[in-house]
Design a protein around this motif. Structure first.
Motif, PDB file in Angstrom:
ATOM      1  N   ASP A 262       0.726  -1.265   0.001  1.00 25.09           N
ATOM      2  CA  ASP A 262       0.078   0.025   0.136  1.00 25.09           C
ATOM      3  C   ASP A 262       0.961   1.338  -0.024  1.00 25.09           C
ATOM      4  O   ASP A 262       2.110   1.176   0.276  1.00 25.09           O
ATOM      5  CB  ASP A 262      -0.966  -0.072   1.194  1.00 25.09           C
ATOM      6  CG  ASP A 262      -2.429   0.735   0.950  1.00 25.09           C
ATOM      7  OD1 ASP A 262      -2.377   1.488   0.166  1.00 25.09           O
ATOM      8  OD2 ASP A 262      -3.021   0.835   1.868  1.00 25.09           O
ATOM      9  N   ALA A 364     -13.331  -0.369   1.544  1.00 22.75           N
ATOM     10  CA  ALA A 364     -13.132   0.565   0.584  1.00 22.75           C
ATOM     11  C   ALA A 364     -12.696   0.349  -0.697  1.00 22.75           C
ATOM     12  O   ALA A 364     -12.993   1.008  -1.753  1.00 22.75           O
ATOM     13  CB  ALA A 364     -12.197   1.847   1.366  1.00 22.75           C
ATOM     14  N   LYS A 365     -11.654  -0.588  -0.816  1.00 25.68           N
ATOM     15  CA  LYS A 365     -11.272  -0.678  -2.042  1.00 25.68           C
ATOM     16  C   LYS A 365     -12.178  -1.853  -2.695  1.00 25.68           C
ATOM     17  O   LYS A 365     -12.233  -1.822  -4.091  1.00 25.68           O
ATOM     18  CB  LYS A 365      -9.893  -1.569  -2.019  1.00 25.68           C
ATOM     19  CG  LYS A 365      -8.912  -0.910  -1.536  1.00 25.68           C
ATOM     20  CD  LYS A 365      -7.524  -1.695  -1.302  1.00 25.68           C
ATOM     21  CE  LYS A 365      -6.222  -0.826  -1.060  1.00 25.68           C
ATOM     22  NZ  LYS A 365      -4.889  -1.567  -1.058  1.00 25.68           N
ATOM     23  N   THR A 366     -13.150  -2.393  -2.090  1.00 25.43           N
ATOM     24  CA  THR A 366     -13.909  -3.415  -2.813  1.00 25.43           C
ATOM     25  C   THR A 366     -15.209  -2.571  -3.318  1.00 25.43           C
ATOM     26  O   THR A 366     -15.793  -2.830  -4.318  1.00 25.43           O
ATOM     27  CB  THR A 366     -14.589  -4.418  -1.882  1.00 25.43           C
ATOM     28  OG1 THR A 366     -13.460  -5.353  -1.402  1.00 25.43           O
ATOM     29  CG2 THR A 366     -15.343  -5.271  -2.572  1.00 25.43           C
ATOM     30  N   PRO A 368     -15.668   1.220  -3.623  1.00 26.23           N
ATOM     31  CA  PRO A 368     -14.886   2.694  -3.379  1.00 26.23           C
ATOM     32  C   PRO A 368     -15.964   3.751  -3.344  1.00 26.23           C
ATOM     33  O   PRO A 368     -15.670   4.981  -2.891  1.00 26.23           O
ATOM     34  CB  PRO A 368     -14.101   2.705  -4.527  1.00 26.23           C
ATOM     35  CG  PRO A 368     -14.570   1.694  -5.701  1.00 26.23           C
ATOM     36  CD  PRO A 368     -14.994   0.494  -4.639  1.00 26.23           C
ATOM     37  N   GLU A 369     -17.307   3.315  -3.751  1.00 25.50           N
ATOM     38  CA  GLU A 369     -18.278   4.568  -3.521  1.00 25.50           C
ATOM     39  C   GLU A 369     -18.658   4.824  -2.316  1.00 25.50           C
ATOM     40  O   GLU A 369     -19.065   6.002  -2.060  1.00 25.50           O
ATOM     41  CB  GLU A 369     -19.526   3.987  -4.443  1.00 25.50           C
ATOM     42  CG  GLU A 369     -19.334   3.429  -5.885  1.00 25.50           C
ATOM     43  CD  GLU A 369     -18.945   2.077  -6.261  1.00 25.50           C
ATOM     44  OE1 GLU A 369     -18.810   1.508  -7.053  1.00 25.50           O
ATOM     45  OE2 GLU A 369     -18.636   1.511  -5.108  1.00 25.50           O
ATOM     46  N   PRO A 371     -16.836   5.526   0.563  1.00 24.66           N
ATOM     47  CA  PRO A 371     -16.072   6.460   0.995  1.00 24.66           C
ATOM     48  C   PRO A 371     -16.411   7.847   0.178  1.00 24.66           C
ATOM     49  O   PRO A 371     -16.527   8.956   0.988  1.00 24.66           O
ATOM     50  CB  PRO A 371     -14.709   6.435   0.887  1.00 24.66           C
ATOM     51  CG  PRO A 371     -14.668   4.860   0.644  1.00 24.66           C
ATOM     52  CD  PRO A 371     -16.041   4.482   0.145  1.00 24.66           C
ATOM     53  N   GLU A 376     -14.493  10.419   3.449  1.00 20.33           N
ATOM     54  CA  GLU A 376     -13.589   9.453   3.696  1.00 20.33           C
ATOM     55  C   GLU A 376     -13.557   9.302   5.321  1.00 20.33           C
ATOM     56  O   GLU A 376     -13.585   8.426   5.891  1.00 20.33           O
ATOM     57  CB  GLU A 376     -12.191  10.259   3.086  1.00 20.33           C
ATOM     58  CG  GLU A 376     -11.140   9.126   3.505  1.00 20.33           C
ATOM     59  CD  GLU A 376     -11.188   7.776   2.966  1.00 20.33           C
ATOM     60  OE1 GLU A 376     -10.706   6.723   3.472  1.00 20.33           O
ATOM     61  OE2 GLU A 376     -11.609   7.886   1.568  1.00 20.33           O
ATOM     62  N   TYR A 379     -16.841   7.688   6.594  1.00 20.19           N
ATOM     63  CA  TYR A 379     -16.840   6.474   6.288  1.00 20.19           C
ATOM     64  C   TYR A 379     -16.048   5.626   7.347  1.00 20.19           C
ATOM     65  O   TYR A 379     -16.402   4.694   7.941  1.00 20.19           O
ATOM     66  CB  TYR A 379     -16.322   6.111   4.979  1.00 20.19           C
ATOM     67  CG  TYR A 379     -15.976   4.684   4.617  1.00 20.19           C
ATOM     68  CD1 TYR A 379     -16.956   3.706   4.511  1.00 20.19           C
ATOM     69  CD2 TYR A 379     -14.857   4.471   4.614  1.00 20.19           C
ATOM     70  CE1 TYR A 379     -16.778   2.311   4.407  1.00 20.19           C
ATOM     71  CE2 TYR A 379     -14.397   2.789   4.458  1.00 20.19           C
ATOM     72  CZ  TYR A 379     -15.330   2.172   4.296  1.00 20.19           C
ATOM     73  OH  TYR A 379     -14.918   0.654   4.208  1.00 20.19           O
TER      74      TYR A 379
END
Length: 451
Positions: A262, A364-366, A368-369, A371, A376, A379
């Motif tokens: 990351d 959040a990666k799965t 992304p809408e 956040p 951000e 969330y």
């Protein structure tokens, strides 16, 4: 299976490598000095390898699949489907070996008459004789199912189990003696455990059978409030490089790999870290990778290993006892139940928060809408509060949906426009497949009525 003391030929000349991730795939292809790569096994489909990985293979770059989901340190026997997928990945990549972790990642279920729980993280099994018995049997099952040798990684931890019977080094040494499995030594994890648990990494290195080392991991982290977080998102610190030098001075590691998962830096910075790793190994007295075949290590001249006796099967009662202790711990970490007796409660709270934050990041990666809709910061705060009392329901997509539904049931978010967007997002993803045009129009009309 009657394992030899070391299973399979010792890997030679891997050199210095880097963990392959889609975000840095182009950089990995361009970076000089990348001798090999490691890929997270669960992130690739053996039948549809990413083009960047195919190009690396065509160039002759070795690719090693690194599993994260077997949970060999758990009370259950390894899942046949997961083993088959790992075997398929090794075959598709032409890998000389596969690697996994000495960890448990799930607990509960039929064996313990309790709900099945997923950690979403690697957790340490207790270093007891009985837990070692279960681990050894699980490892033998995995070895039988895989087409290439298996190597296992020591993990980082924020807490210790009470009443442990073995040091980390002795636990690993006995695992090797009883199964012939090889070791993936993560020196960053040794540093983490020094800070978080007071473990002595030099003692662990002294107790390890270095001839069993398949390769070494190096990674960065950060210290917050006296706790070291093994983030894989920060530069490699000097204490980790010092442990790498100590290990290299004791014996030639066939390979060393930089992990970065990351907050990826510029290509030049990645290249500088690879150079620092190579320099550290060379200064410790280890010959460079290209010279290794001409200058074999002392370990390669070791006497031929002798077979060890077939182990007695582990009793179901032993697996049940381990399962009950692990589900009690995992429940405290992901479901807010009381901490089991003997554990450092403050450390378990820290681990629980770390698990919730990691879960928030993956969701959040799965999705992304989420956040974007919530903001951000809002969330992250809302999801951590949700995750602290709600075990993962099964997969991160489902987790995202359950989180969104809980917010809507509470009349959140407070902003009506954000609430409409969240309702529409949830409605569009609640079916078994993406909605068609008509369904999307119906959802949009319903969302308009909520104004």
């Amino acid at each position: 299976m009657v394992p030899s003391q070391l299973s399979g030929p010792r890997p030679k000349g891997l050199g210095v490598g880097i963990g392959w991730r889609p975000e840095i795939a182009d950089a990995v292809e361009r970076l000089p000095g990348v001798d090999w790569v490691e890929v997270v096994a669960e992130n690739v489909c053996p039948d549809h390898l990413p083009d960047a990985l195919v190009r690396l293979r065509e160039r002759g770059v070795t690719v090693v699949p690194h599993g994260v989901a077997l949970g060999l340190g758990g009370s259950d026997r390894p899942d046949e489907a997961r083993l088959a997928r790992l075997a398929d990945a090794a075959t598709a990549l032409g890998a000389p070996l596969v690697t996994e972790h000495i960890a448990f990642v799930r607990a509960g279920g039929e064996r313990t008459a309790s709900p099945a729980l997923e950690a979403g993280h690697l957790l340490p099994p207790p270093r007891t004789r009985e837990a070692l018995d279960v681990l050894c049997e699980n490892v033998r099952i995995a070895q039988d199912a895989l087409p290439v040798p298996l190597a296992l990684e020591n993990i980082a931890a924020l807490f210790s189990w009470p009443d442990e019977e073995l040091t980390e080094g002795r636990f690993l040494a006995e695992l090797v003696e009883r199964t012939g499995v090889r070791l993936l030594i993560d020196v960053a994890n040794l540093h983490t455990n020094r800070v978080n648990r007071g473990d002595d990494p030099l003692k662990a290195l002294a107790e390890l059978p270095l001839e069993a080392v398949a390769y070494v991991h190096v990674a960065g982290g950060v210290e917050r409030d006296g706790v070291w977080h093994d983030t894989h998102a920060h530069p490699v610190p000097e204490p980790v490089l010092e442990l790498l030098a100590e290990l290299a001075a004791r014996g030639t590691p066939p390979g060393v790999l930089l992990e970065r998962d990351d907050d990826f830096p510029a290509e030049a910075e990645l290249g500088a870290e690879l150079t620092a790793i190579r320099t550290t190994v060379e200064k410790a007295g280890t010959p460079p990778p290209a010279a290794r075949d001409a200058q074999p290590s002392q370990a390669e001249h070791a006497p031929e290993a002798q077979p060890v006796p077939e182990a007695e099967p582990v009793s179901e009662a032993a697996r049940e006892r381990l399962g009950l202790t692990q589900v009690a711990l995992l429940s405290a970490l992901v479901a807010g139940t009381p901490a089991p007796e003997g554990f450092d409660r403050a450390r378990l709270r820290t681990q629980s928060l770390a698990l919730a934050r990691k879960r928030a990041g993956v969701v959040a990666k799965t999705a992304p809408e989420l956040p974007v809709i919530l903001g951000e910061r809002a969330y992250r705060e809302a999801f951590v509060a949700y995750a602290g009392r709600r075990p993962m329901p099964g997969g991160y997509r489902q987790d995202a949906l359950e989180f969104a539904r809980e917010l809507l049931e509470k009349g959140l978010p407070g902003d009506s426009g954000a609430r409409r967007r969240l309702w529409l997002w949830c409605a569009e993803r609640s079916g078994p497949r993406p909605p068609g045009r008509v369904t999307r129009l119906v959802h949009a009309a319903r969302a308009a009525l909520m104004r």
